[in-house]
Each structure stands twice: as structure tokens, then as C-alpha cells.
Design an enzyme around this catalytic site. Structure first.
Site, mmCIF file in Angstrom:
data_model
loop_
_atom_site.group_PDB
_atom_site.id
_atom_site.type_symbol
_atom_site.label_atom_id
_atom_site.label_comp_id
_atom_site.label_asym_id
_atom_site.label_seq_id
_atom_site.Cartn_x
_atom_site.Cartn_y
_atom_site.Cartn_z
ATOM 1 N N HIS A 154 0.867 -1.193 0.000
ATOM 2 C CA HIS A 154 0.000 0.000 0.000
ATOM 3 C C HIS A 154 0.899 1.237 0.000
ATOM 4 O O HIS A 154 1.488 1.586 1.006
ATOM 5 C CB HIS A 154 -0.898 0.023 1.255
ATOM 6 C CG HIS A 154 -1.839 1.198 1.285
ATOM 7 N ND1 HIS A 154 -3.182 1.045 1.535
ATOM 8 C CD2 HIS A 154 -1.654 2.519 1.106
ATOM 9 C CE1 HIS A 154 -3.776 2.225 1.496
ATOM 10 N NE2 HIS A 154 -2.853 3.145 1.249
ATOM 11 N N HIS A 196 1.528 5.383 -1.644
ATOM 12 C CA HIS A 196 1.138 6.554 -2.438
ATOM 13 C C HIS A 196 2.410 7.144 -3.040
ATOM 14 O O HIS A 196 3.279 7.606 -2.307
ATOM 15 C CB HIS A 196 0.455 7.604 -1.545
ATOM 16 C CG HIS A 196 -0.805 7.094 -0.925
ATOM 17 N ND1 HIS A 196 -2.031 7.188 -1.529
ATOM 18 C CD2 HIS A 196 -1.025 6.460 0.254
ATOM 19 C CE1 HIS A 196 -2.963 6.639 -0.758
ATOM 20 N NE2 HIS A 196 -2.375 6.187 0.335
ATOM 21 N N LYS A 238 -9.228 -0.172 -5.982
ATOM 22 C CA LYS A 238 -9.270 0.473 -4.676
ATOM 23 C C LYS A 238 -10.645 1.085 -4.407
ATOM 24 O O LYS A 238 -11.168 1.850 -5.211
ATOM 25 C CB LYS A 238 -8.193 1.568 -4.626
ATOM 26 C CG LYS A 238 -8.137 2.349 -3.331
ATOM 27 C CD LYS A 238 -7.569 1.527 -2.194
ATOM 28 C CE LYS A 238 -7.795 2.208 -0.866
ATOM 29 N NZ LYS A 238 -6.603 2.575 -0.168
ATOM 30 N N HIS A 283 -10.364 1.141 1.676
ATOM 31 C CA HIS A 283 -10.179 2.129 2.742
ATOM 32 C C HIS A 283 -11.402 1.959 3.647
ATOM 33 O O HIS A 283 -12.497 2.396 3.313
ATOM 34 C CB HIS A 283 -10.105 3.551 2.173
ATOM 35 C CG HIS A 283 -9.872 4.570 3.252
ATOM 36 N ND1 HIS A 283 -8.662 5.201 3.437
ATOM 37 C CD2 HIS A 283 -10.675 5.021 4.239
ATOM 38 C CE1 HIS A 283 -8.741 6.003 4.485
ATOM 39 N NE2 HIS A 283 -9.960 5.914 4.979
ATOM 40 N N HIS A 295 -4.543 -0.598 5.816
ATOM 41 C CA HIS A 295 -4.145 0.144 7.026
ATOM 42 C C HIS A 295 -5.112 -0.022 8.193
ATOM 43 O O HIS A 295 -5.742 0.924 8.644
ATOM 44 C CB HIS A 295 -3.919 1.631 6.730
ATOM 45 C CG HIS A 295 -4.940 2.284 5.825
ATOM 46 N ND1 HIS A 295 -6.284 2.125 5.978
ATOM 47 C CD2 HIS A 295 -4.774 3.121 4.768
ATOM 48 C CE1 HIS A 295 -6.912 2.821 5.055
ATOM 49 N NE2 HIS A 295 -6.013 3.434 4.298
ATOM 50 N N ASP A 340 1.357 2.612 3.565
ATOM 51 C CA ASP A 340 0.482 3.777 3.373
ATOM 52 C C ASP A 340 1.321 5.054 3.426
ATOM 53 O O ASP A 340 0.862 6.095 3.892
ATOM 54 C CB ASP A 340 -0.628 3.810 4.422
ATOM 55 C CG ASP A 340 -1.654 4.906 4.148
ATOM 56 O OD1 ASP A 340 -1.725 5.377 2.997
ATOM 57 O OD2 ASP A 340 -2.361 5.299 5.092
HETATM 58 N N1 LIG Z 1 -3.361 7.760 4.725
HETATM 59 C C1 LIG Z 1 -3.644 9.035 4.641
HETATM 60 O O1 LIG Z 1 -3.852 9.675 5.641
HETATM 61 N N2 LIG Z 1 -3.707 9.659 3.453
HETATM 62 C C2 LIG Z 1 -3.612 9.046 2.155
HETATM 63 C C3 LIG Z 1 -4.906 8.468 1.718
HETATM 64 C C4 LIG Z 1 -5.315 7.271 2.516
HETATM 65 O O2 LIG Z 1 -4.743 6.176 2.338
HETATM 66 O O3 LIG Z 1 -6.199 7.387 3.354
HETATM 67 C C5 LIG Z 1 -3.132 10.082 1.147
HETATM 68 O O4 LIG Z 1 -3.217 9.805 -0.041
HETATM 69 O O5 LIG Z 1 -2.655 11.114 1.569
#
Ligand SMILES: NC(=O)N[C@@H](CC(=O)O)C(=O)O
Length: 719
Positions: free
Chosen positions: A385, A387, A471, A509, A547, A621
Site C-alpha cells: 500500500h 502513495h 481500490k 479504505h 491500514h 500507506d
Molecule cells: N493515509 C492518509 O492519511 N492519506 C492518504 C490516503 C489514505 O490512504 O487514506 C493520502 O493519499 O494522503
């Protein structure tokens, strides 16, 4: 049989009377009531039965006949007998002895009944350690086990009343008011295992679990109640009998135990006792029942339990063992206690203790391992996971993930989101373009599910060979989720069905977005209202709950079929609790979604991942946001942890004494769940200190990593 009568002077005595069975045996036909039954007959019977018990608990026994009744309730092929017996006739031990006298073993009526042992065990691997758990469990009962302590506690609560708390309403008339009854069943083997590992008694274990569970429940309902007075009154079996005796033996006093109400007898201050009960918060009583199945005539007895009525407490807990199970019956003042929540805390505490002990026993073996291993070599991990963002931000952060991870599931919450296979393919190209030279890092792409995602899009995603998951962001749940799902069970359902066909996992999520739901409860409510129905409607759908942050999520994932539902776990949810958001002031860099939770939840997640379960795997995450977007009046949710994630996971496993489970969590469970090969290259984690930079500077601005400025102990490097 005797009846209590008063003479002219008002002096009470017992007088022998003839028993007329028809005055005592009450046959009840619930089937008549069931004709108005609601959804299912079983449910309405359970409800009817509960109400019936509540009703007869409210009615005082008539003093014009001996003080007992038997209610005979027939439902389908089963018969339930409810013995309602006044406490003046005998205490629980006497009554169970009386009952058992008329019963035989179901397997072989000629064999004697066997009882489980109550004594503390000789095999006590942790008994010599100053195990706080052991002290805690034995303290909760030994506090009351000496008579003088018990007397002191009685005196105290005769005078001092407990506070009103989530387990004590303090209302008048609870004694004969309406009540609810529910049960939890624990395997005796599990209780015995804890008992022998800690060298305490079964009573210690049971009371400890209940006491701790009650405290957690109180704090959950009203946090400040954690510091309030709540006296627990355990009425444990004080006879120390080796076994149940026949009615005849008790009557002739041949046995070691005499007939009667031993409990009241032992506590000579009987008249104070009701007041003590009223002033205290909780009553617990337990009995040891037979290991073998009993039979009445030719009818095997499936279940046995008992409860107390006419008791002035909001919660009364009665426990009996039968056929290798421990049946805990919880009787609560109707409408005052959230019984499901209370029960879930008891179960969680038991699981927590079991895990802790199994870890402790392995710790013995591991100590040697830990001392020697200043360096660990493990299969290269993947991040399930992540970003990565796009543009400058992508270019800035990609080296941190590519340095140590082999693959990563790349989140699609860009602006605009990656809703099509074509967009996923293009996004993948742009990631590959900025990868550091010689990097073998492989991005595994995902689609962003919307209300209009079609079956064809899912088929295309599968055929592309680059999309590995879809997702689900509930619309409005988190960063860039505005275009997310509003109608999962309606508009999205065809796409979900196609995902089952194509064997593509749904990555979730797991938070509801209803602003009326407290932010700390959103995951739990999501599980109840979305995930449970979803797994029922599409049991073949592979789901990764991303998460996870709560004990509820751990329990949910563990309750599902292995291989179909799994969860990723972040370093922040393993290391931080919600206090970290407010330590010495507001801490925006510890803010992420789902938001950090209470310590008890953190511990549950740590236990889950370090247990060796295949259902949990690494997903950082890692969610970079520029410093100025976090340090402002409405800061973004997301913690940037890629540079520190592996060090932090190693820290968690080391502290839990589970370093030997680290590799499965970081490198095996994820690919196994996704049906992908495990990585073949290795990385090294060296036990040497390194300092996390205060911030990372780029042309566009700064990013503050998790644990900025702190010293970490495990340093990863590729081999
Ligand atoms: N984890 C977070 O707090 N933020 C994530 C999005 C997410 O996974 O909820 C993001 O893309 O910033």
C-alpha cells in the site's frame, strides 16, 4: 420439604410440608407466542426466552409453598428446564450437587463424573518471573481470597458506595427489574493453558479476564470512569471440594461439604451483605461443572448455566464449566449495558492474554537468537500500500521506496484519479521513467473504483497484466476520495462481481464517511455495515482491508476465510497511539487516516502481526504531503514513512520478541495472498543507529518524514 413460617411472636422457623408437584412444575409453550414471530423462529425464540427469564427473575417466589419452581419449556425437539430456587435453600454448589445427583454420564451411566482441576498448576514456566500479567491475574482474586480482606471489603462497601459508572447505574429496584441475559463461551483448554503458564488458578484467570474486560468497557463508554471506584465482588467456590457429592452424602454430612448456603454462612455479616452488594458494582460467581456430558434419563444435556436474580447490581456474571467449555452468563440491567460491546472486550482480553503468553514462551527460545542476531538477512520486502503521487512529488519520493522494496501496490488517488486501465498504464510508464538507474522496483497498479466502473473496465484491467487491485475509497473518506464510491451494493456491484470472475482483489479504505459517526469509530462501523455484508454477499471476493487500526479489524480479518480477506498494517498504527497526535501540542505529521487509535487497539494490531498469521502483511500507506500542506489551518492526512518503514517494522517485531516472524510479514504473506512469486533477492537489516533527517528538501518544498530527527536502530541495505 420445608416452608418458612412465623409463629405468633413473629419468630421464624422451618416447617415440614408435603410437596405438591403441580404447584412447582410450570409447563410453558413458547410455540404459541412464536406464531407472531418476526424474521426467523430461532431469533424470536431466543428473544422470547430471554424475556421469559427476565420475567421470572422479576417475580418473587411465593412464600406459601417451598421456595422452588421448575419451568419446562419445549421448543422444536429441545426441552429447556429452568430451575428457579431461592438462595435460602442452598448455594450454587449445593444446588448443582443436588441436580447432578439425579443425572448420569451420557456416554456410560455407570462411570463416575469427572471434574476439572481448580488448583494452580505445577508447570509454571513464567511463575518465577515477575510477570506483571501473572501478578495482575492473581491479584484480582487474591485480593479477596483471605477472609480478613474480604471482611474488610464488605465493611468498606457497607459504608462507602461505588461511583456511578458505565457498569453501575445506581438505580433503585434493579433487584427485581427487567434484565437481559447473554452468554460467552470460552474453551477450558485455553483457560487451563493460561493457568499453567502463569502458575495461577482457574479462578484467577477467569476473574482477571473479566476484571480487565470490564475496565476496558468502562473506559470505552466513558473514559473518565477508569479512575472511578468500582468494587468487584467475586463469590468464588470456597469449599475447595474435590468433587461433587451426592445429595444423600451431603444430607448425611458424610461428605466434607455440608448442605446449605455456605456463602451466607461464611460471611457472618449476612445482613450487611445486601447493602454491600448494592454499594458495589459487579458480582461474579463461578462453579465447576462436570467434564462429561450429562443425561437426564435418555436425554443428553446440551448446555448448563446459572444466573442470579434479585441482585441489586447492573451486571452479574455467573460462570460454570461444562463439557470442556466455560460458559459465562452475563445478566445486565435492561437498557443500561451495551452487552455486545462488553462481551467483545472479554473475548479480546482472552485473545490478548493467549497471544502474549504464546509470544512469551517463544521469547525464551528467541532470547539467544536476538542476542546473537545483530544483523538479519531477509527476502526483499514489498510494500502492499503506497502513495507515489505524480510530477515532482513522484520524482522526489520514488527513490525511498525503490531503495529497499521489490514491488509496491501503487494507490490510484491522484488528481484526477486513475479510474481506467489506460490511465493506469500511463501512470505506470511515468513511474518507470523516474526510477533510479539500476533499480528493479516494480510498480503494481490499481484502479480507483467509482459508481460507473464497468465490468468491461475490470476485464480490461485484468488483461493488461499491470493492474493488481481495485481500490475502494468511500466518497469523502480521505485524501482525494471525492470521486469515490457512493453506492457499493448498487451501482458498483456488477464491477465487484466481475472482480470475483477475474480474481482481482478489492483494496479497501475501511471507514464510513457519515459525519455523525465519531471519527474513532468509523472503521468499526464500516466493518459492521459494509465489510461483513460484503463478505456474505460475495464470499469469493478477495479483499485487502488496508491500514487497519483497531482490535475490531483484527477480529474481523481473523474471522474471515484465510486467503480471501487479509489486511495491511502501517508502521504508524503499530508504533503510535492517538496520544501522539497531541504530545506537547498538535502534531500534524502524525495525522493520517484512518486516524491513530487508543493504545489497546495498537496492542491488538501488534499482537496480530507478530503472531505469525498469514492474514497480515506490510503496507506502509506512505503518503507524502508537502510540509506547508500539513502545517496549516486545515492540514492534509498522510504520514510519509517510506524512508523509515523497514527500520520501524523491525523495531516493532524486536520489541515483541518476534523477529523470526518479520520476514513472513514483510516478504511472504503479501505475495502469497496476491498469488505472486516471492522476491528472490535479499536485504540486510543491521542493528546500527542512524538518525532520521528533520526534513527532506526538494525544489518544490520540504517533506517531513515520520520520526523526523529521531534515532532508529535497524538500518536496511540491499545485498
Ligand atoms: N493515509 C492518509 O492519511 N492519506 C492518504 C490516503 C489514505 O490512504 O487514506 C493520502 O493519499 O494522503
Amino acid at each position: 420439604m420445608n416452608l418458612q413460617v412465623s409463629d405468633k411472636k413473629g419468630v421464624k422457623r422451618w416447617e415440614r410440608v408435603e410437596v405438591k408437584l403441580e404447584d412447582h412444575i410450570i409447563e410453558v409453550e413458547p410455540a404459541v407466542l412464536l406464531s407472531q414471530g418476526t424474521k426467523s423462529n430461532m431469533d424470536s425464540h431466543a428473544k422470547w426466552f430471554n424475556d421469559y427469564l427476565s420475567k421470572i427473575g422479576m417475580e418473587k417466589l411465593s412464600h406459601s409453598k417451598p421456595l422452588w419452581e421448575v419451568h419446562v419449556i419445549k421448543y422444536l425437539a429441545n426441552t429447556t428446564l429452568v430451575f428457579k430456587i431461592h438462595h435460602s435453600i442452598g448455594d450454587g454448589y449445593t444446588m448443582v450437587s443436588a441436580l447432578i445427583s439425579g443425572l448420569k454420564r451420557a456416554d456410560d451411566p455407570s462411570l463416575p463424573l469427572s471434574l476439572p482441576s481448580l488448583k494452580s498448576s505445577k508447570t509454571e514456566p513464567f511463575a518465577n518471573q515477575s510477570s506483571s500479567l501473572r501478578r495482575y491475574l492473581s491479584l484480582s482474586t487474591s485480593f479477596f481470597t483471605s477472609l480478613s480482606d474480604f471482611a474488610r471489603s464488605i465493611l468498606r462497601s457497607t459504608i462507602v458506595e461505588d461511583h456511578k459508572t458505565p457498569i453501575r447505574s445506581g438505580n433503585d429496584g434493579i433487584d427485581f427489574g427487567p434484565s437481559s441475559i447473554f452468554h460467552i463461551t470460552f474453551p477450558m483448554d485455553q483457560i487451563r493453558d493460561i493457568k499453567s503458564k502463569l502458575g495461577v488458578t482457574v479462578n484467577d484467570v477467569i476473574t482477571g479476564i473479566i476484571f480487565y474486560g470490564i475496565r476496558l468497557y468502562m473506559q470505552d463508554i466513558e473514559h473518565s470512569s477508569g479512575t472511578k471506584d468500582a468494587t468487584l465482588l467475586p463469590m468464588l467456590n470456597i469449599r475447595n471440594a474435590k468433587g461433587y457429592e451426592t445429595l444423600k452424602d451431603i444430607e448425611k454430612s458424610k461428605g466434607k461439604s455440608s448442605w446449605g448456603n455456605k456463602f451466607t454462612y461464611m460471611h457472618a455479616m449476612g445482613k450487611h451483605f445486601h447493602k454491600t452488594m448494592r454499594n458495589s458494582s459487579l458480582l461474579i460467581s463461578n462453579l465447576v461443572g462436570p467434564v462429561d456430558q450429562l443425561a437426564m434419563g435418555n436425554h443428553p444435556i446440551k448446555d448448563v448455566y446459572f444466573t442470579l436474580s434479585g441482585v441489586p447490581q447492573s451486571v452479574v456474571i455467573t460462570i460454570i464449566s461444562y463439557m470442556g467449555m466455560l460458559k459465562v452468563t452475563i445478566r445486565t440491567e435492561e437498557g443500561f449495558i451495551d452487552e455486545k460491546k462488553l462481551a467483545s472486550y472479554f473475548v479480546s482480553v482472552l485473545l490478548y492474554v493467549v497471544r502474549l503468553l504464546s509470544k512469551k514462551s517463544k521469547e525464551h527460545k528467541r532470547l539467544h537468537y536476538k542476542a546473537q542476531k545483530m544483523e538479519l538477512t531477509i527476502t526483499q520486502p514489498d510494500d502492499w500500500h503506497l502513495h507515489l503521487r505524480d510530477g515532482d512529488l513522484l520524482e522526489a519520493v520514488i527513490p525511498h521506496s525503490a531503495r529497499h522494496f521489490g514491488r509496491a501496490i501503487v494507490m490510484p488517488n491522484l488528481k484526477p484519479p486513475i479510474t481506467s486501465t489506460a490511465a493506469a498504464v500511463a501512470y505506470r510508464e511515468s513511474i518507470l521513467k523516474v526510477l533510479p538507474k539500476d533499480s528493479n522496483f516494480t510498480p503494481l497498479m490499481t484502479l480507483y473504483l467509482t459508481d460507473v466502473t464497468s465490468r468491461d473496465e475490470i476485464k480490461l484491467a485484468k488483461r493488461s497484466g499491470v493492474v493488481y487491485g481495485v481500490k475502494l475509497y468511500p466518497a469523502g473518506a480521505t485524501t482525494h476520495s471525492e470521486d469515490g464510491v457512493t453506492d457499493l451494493f448498487g451501482k458498483c456491484f456488477p464491477a465487484l462481481e466481475e472482480m470475483v470472475e477475474q480474481n482481482i482483489p478489492l483494496l479497501v479504505h475501511g471507514e464510513v464517511t457519515d459525519p455523525n459517526v465519531d471519527i474513532f469509530d468509523r472503521e468499526k462501523v464500516f466493518i459492521e455495515t459494509i465489510l461483513k455484508p460484503l463478505t456474505q454477499r460475495l464470499p469469493q471476493l478477495k479483499i485487502v482491508m488496508e491500514h487497519i487500526t483497531t482490535m475490531d479489524a483484527v477480529k474481523f480479518v481473523e474471522s474471515c476465510k484465510e486467503g480471501y480477506v487479509a489486511a495491511t498494517v502501517t508502521p504508524q498504527h503499530l508504533l503510535l497511539n492517538r496520544n501522539s497526535l497531541f504530545q506537547g501540542g498538535l502534531r500534524p505529521h502524525n495525522y493520517c487516516l484512518p486516524v491513530l487509535k487508543r493504545e489497546i487497539h495498537r496492542q491488538a494490531i501488534v499482537s496480530a502481526v507478530t503472531s505469525g498469521s498469514k492474514r497480515f502483511f506490510l503496507g506502509t500507506d506512505s503518503a507524502p504531503h508537502e510540509r506547508r500542506k500539513k502545517e496549516c489551518s486545515c492540514g492534509c492526512a498522510g504520514i510519509y514513512n517510506s524512508p523509515v518503514a523497514l527500520s520501524l517494522y523491525a523495531k516493532v517485531f524486536e520489541e515483541a520478541g518476534a523477529l523470526d516472524k518479520l520476514e513472513a510479514f514483510t516478504s511472504f504473506n503479501g505475495p502469497d495472498f496476491y498469488g505472486l512469486p516471492r522476491n528472490t533477492s535479499k536485504i540486510k537489516l543491521r542493528k546500527s543507529q542512524w538518525r532520521v533527517p528533520e526534513s527532506l528538501s526538494f525544489t518544490f518544498g520540504e517533506i517531513v518524514p515520520m520520526f523526523a530527527g529521531e534515532t532508529l536502530e535497524w538500518e536496511p541495505s540491499l545485498i
